[in-house]
Design a protein around this motif. Sequence first.
Motif, PDB file in Angstrom:
ATOM      1  N   SER A 103       0.859  -1.184   0.000  1.00  0.00           N
ATOM      2  CA  SER A 103       0.000   0.000   0.000  1.00  0.00           C
ATOM      3  C   SER A 103       0.895   1.234   0.000  1.00  0.00           C
ATOM      4  O   SER A 103       2.104   1.129   0.251  1.00  0.00           O
ATOM      5  N   PHE A 104       0.309   2.407  -0.251  1.00  0.00           N
ATOM      6  CA  PHE A 104       1.111   3.640  -0.269  1.00  0.00           C
ATOM      7  C   PHE A 104       1.729   3.922   1.092  1.00  0.00           C
ATOM      8  O   PHE A 104       2.662   4.706   1.211  1.00  0.00           O
ATOM      9  N   LYS A 105       1.210   3.283   2.138  1.00  0.00           N
ATOM     10  CA  LYS A 105       1.705   3.527   3.488  1.00  0.00           C
ATOM     11  C   LYS A 105       3.190   3.166   3.631  1.00  0.00           C
ATOM     12  O   LYS A 105       3.852   3.628   4.549  1.00  0.00           O
ATOM     13  N   ASP A 134      -3.833  -0.861   6.752  1.00  0.00           N
ATOM     14  CA  ASP A 134      -2.577  -0.931   6.013  1.00  0.00           C
ATOM     15  C   ASP A 134      -1.391  -0.264   6.701  1.00  0.00           C
ATOM     16  O   ASP A 134      -0.241  -0.619   6.456  1.00  0.00           O
ATOM     17  N   PRO A 244      -8.251   8.613  -2.835  1.00  0.00           N
ATOM     18  CA  PRO A 244      -9.075   7.867  -1.876  1.00  0.00           C
ATOM     19  C   PRO A 244      -8.676   8.285  -0.459  1.00  0.00           C
ATOM     20  O   PRO A 244      -7.502   8.254  -0.121  1.00  0.00           O
ATOM     21  N   THR A 245      -9.653   8.684   0.337  1.00  0.00           N
ATOM     22  CA  THR A 245      -9.338   9.376   1.580  1.00  0.00           C
ATOM     23  C   THR A 245     -10.040   8.776   2.789  1.00  0.00           C
ATOM     24  O   THR A 245     -11.214   8.411   2.715  1.00  0.00           O
ATOM     25  N   GLY A 246      -9.296   8.681   3.898  1.00  0.00           N
ATOM     26  CA  GLY A 246      -9.893   8.249   5.158  1.00  0.00           C
ATOM     27  C   GLY A 246      -9.490   9.205   6.266  1.00  0.00           C
ATOM     28  O   GLY A 246     -10.258  10.051   6.711  1.00  0.00           O
ATOM     29  N   ASN A 247      -8.239   9.093   6.680  1.00  0.00           N
ATOM     30  CA  ASN A 247      -7.728   9.929   7.764  1.00  0.00           C
ATOM     31  C   ASN A 247      -7.131  11.240   7.241  1.00  0.00           C
ATOM     32  O   ASN A 247      -6.586  12.023   8.001  1.00  0.00           O
ATOM     33  N   LEU A 248      -7.201  11.453   5.930  1.00  0.00           N
ATOM     34  CA  LEU A 248      -6.765  12.694   5.272  1.00  0.00           C
ATOM     35  C   LEU A 248      -5.253  12.915   5.265  1.00  0.00           C
ATOM     36  O   LEU A 248      -4.794  14.031   5.036  1.00  0.00           O
ATOM     37  N   GLY A 249      -4.469  11.866   5.496  1.00  0.00           N
ATOM     38  CA  GLY A 249      -3.018  12.022   5.481  1.00  0.00           C
ATOM     39  C   GLY A 249      -2.492  12.169   4.064  1.00  0.00           C
ATOM     40  O   GLY A 249      -1.796  13.137   3.729  1.00  0.00           O
ATOM     41  N   ASN A 250      -2.859  11.229   3.220  1.00  0.00           N
ATOM     42  CA  ASN A 250      -2.397  11.239   1.845  1.00  0.00           C
ATOM     43  C   ASN A 250      -2.886  12.505   1.135  1.00  0.00           C
ATOM     44  O   ASN A 250      -2.152  13.129   0.369  1.00  0.00           O
ATOM     45  N   ALA A 298      -9.700   0.563   4.821  1.00  0.00           N
ATOM     46  CA  ALA A 298      -8.630   1.441   5.291  1.00  0.00           C
ATOM     47  C   ALA A 298      -9.093   2.903   5.308  1.00  0.00           C
ATOM     48  O   ALA A 298      -8.371   3.785   5.770  1.00  0.00           O
ATOM     49  N   MET A 299     -10.294   3.148   4.788  1.00  0.00           N
ATOM     50  CA  MET A 299     -10.862   4.498   4.812  1.00  0.00           C
ATOM     51  C   MET A 299     -12.072   4.582   5.738  1.00  0.00           C
ATOM     52  O   MET A 299     -12.835   5.540   5.681  1.00  0.00           O
ATOM     53  N   HIS A 352     -10.452   0.656  -2.468  1.00  0.00           N
ATOM     54  CA  HIS A 352     -10.139   2.068  -2.192  1.00  0.00           C
ATOM     55  C   HIS A 352      -9.924   2.824  -3.492  1.00  0.00           C
ATOM     56  O   HIS A 352     -10.475   3.903  -3.719  1.00  0.00           O
ATOM     57  N   THR A 373      -4.140   3.234  -4.187  1.00  0.00           N
ATOM     58  CA  THR A 373      -3.507   3.218  -2.869  1.00  0.00           C
ATOM     59  C   THR A 373      -3.100   1.834  -2.375  1.00  0.00           C
ATOM     60  O   THR A 373      -2.233   1.729  -1.515  1.00  0.00           O
ATOM     61  N   ALA A 374      -3.736   0.776  -2.868  1.00  0.00           N
ATOM     62  CA  ALA A 374      -3.332  -0.563  -2.421  1.00  0.00           C
ATOM     63  C   ALA A 374      -3.402  -1.553  -3.566  1.00  0.00           C
ATOM     64  O   ALA A 374      -4.144  -1.365  -4.544  1.00  0.00           O
TER      65      ALA A 374
HETATM   66  C1  LIG Z   1      -4.746   4.403   4.525  1.00  0.00           C
HETATM   67  C2  LIG Z   1      -5.376   4.132   3.223  1.00  0.00           C
HETATM   68  C3  LIG Z   1      -6.203   5.077   2.600  1.00  0.00           C
HETATM   69  C4  LIG Z   1      -6.567   6.383   3.241  1.00  0.00           C
HETATM   70  O1  LIG Z   1      -5.461   7.226   3.399  1.00  0.00           O
HETATM   71  P1  LIG Z   1      -5.532   8.444   4.443  1.00  0.00           P
HETATM   72  O2  LIG Z   1      -4.168   9.021   4.431  1.00  0.00           O
HETATM   73  O3  LIG Z   1      -5.880   7.818   5.761  1.00  0.00           O
HETATM   74  O4  LIG Z   1      -6.595   9.349   3.982  1.00  0.00           O
HETATM   75  C5  LIG Z   1      -6.708   4.786   1.350  1.00  0.00           C
HETATM   76  N1  LIG Z   1      -6.445   3.607   0.758  1.00  0.00           N
HETATM   77  C6  LIG Z   1      -5.670   2.667   1.331  1.00  0.00           C
HETATM   78  C7  LIG Z   1      -5.436   1.385   0.629  1.00  0.00           C
HETATM   79  C8  LIG Z   1      -5.101   2.897   2.583  1.00  0.00           C
HETATM   80  O5  LIG Z   1      -4.342   1.963   3.154  1.00  0.00           O
END
Ligand SMILES: *Cc1c(COP(=O)(O)O)cnc(C)c1O
Length: 427
Positions: A103-105, A134, A244-250, A298-299, A352, A373-374
């Motif tokens: 994943s991008f993480k 992730d 694709p956004t969840g915690n808004l970090g990316n 993950a979002m 995502h 993102t993944a």
């Molecule tokens: C973490 C994650 C996101 C969301 O990223 P944020 O930085 O939390 O917004 C989206 N897609 C995947 C696959 C992730 O692991």
Amino acid sequence: MKFISSTDPKLIYTFSQALLKGLADDGGLIVVDQLPKLEINQFSETQGYTYFSRQLLHEFMSGDPLDADLPLRCKNAFNYKFPLLKLSQNTFMLELFHGPTLSFKDFGARFLAQSFDAMALKNKITIFVATSGDTGSAVASAFHKLSNINVVILYPAGKVSNRQAHQITCWKDNVFSLAVDGNFDDCQRLMKAAFQDEWFQNNLHLSTSNSINLGRLLPQVCYYAFCSLSYFRHRHTKPGFVIPTGNLGNATAAYWAKAMGFPIREIVLATNANSVIPDYLNTGNFQARASIPTLANAMDVGNPSNLQRLQFLFPKFETFKENVRAMSVSDDIIKRTIVDVHRHQDIIMCPHTATAYHVRQQLSNEPWIIVATAHPAKFNNVIEPLLDIKLKVPVQLARLLAKKTHVEGLEPNLDALKAWAQNHISS
Ligand SMILES: *Cc1c(COP(=O)(O)O)cnc(C)c1O
């Protein structure tokens, strides 16, 4: 460049301190007081990504002891590719999922681990990570076997895919995983509570590698900067990004790259059914909510912690609204998009990435880059039944899936976490 708390500009940190602390002392997020407008002509994307990322990160780190080691650390952290695919005339896909945990993480986690390693810590520190799926594996993989660092991963039991869970729990040595009986927001709340708790403060040197850590955010700024610059130099127009956004970090990372002058036309956020950001944009009134489980797990975030950073960048709601667009995508549409894109384009996307793909379809005819993102293989449980196929397992994943797992359950309260830490972690 000055690093301050988003909620108290009098709290000032060096770059190393910002990484070690994760959160500011008043519980605010650490931000740059004023992002510099860079002369982008001084940046070259032709000499490779290691060179580019160290050039950009140097802007943030100059004067900090970590700056000296930067070339080596970037080389170690960013040792895989992130291709930009052309899907059609004005639609591209940036694949950020070719790192060791798919994943991008991996970008942020690997850079942060390299930075901690470069600090040659004298005291043992304990890093808490709350993960919606992730982050945990990316951090575990990046920090595994680093000396003087313990990693404790909190993930929501039963709310991540089997393969995500395996990637989180297949470590030992200095990496511990706890399956929390709750959702991601409970994990995040627990972690924040530990930071504010006297026992934890007195007995462990705590840090976090969540996406609130600046050391995770900055490497993400680098790939938006690099990708937009090379796009612009080849095609002479600025791309938009759909993220694709969840915690808004990316997403925050993309806004920072844009604010510093990299050629990004526009940014649009794709959320799953957890629609707190689109709702905020509609009403002007931010309401955190309990997260609901979706296919894009993950979002599944009901209270995105990086919102503070975006609000710091756009303090007035009007300006926020001018710069931030967001759309929510339901599970039904995620499924339909995965099926349609497979049928018509022969591309297999993770759930995502599918949210962003769908959002792109609602947008203008200008050039857009969908951020992937993944890797889909992490979500075989969703994708295989939908497409009636068997996904190939990338080598990185196969290697981890062959390892034995270790995990303990945890009640979602601070006393339980304290009791666990007393038994397992020493400083
Ligand atoms: C973490 C994650 C996101 C969301 O990223 P944020 O930085 O939390 O917004 C989206 N897609 C995947 C696959 C992730 O692991």
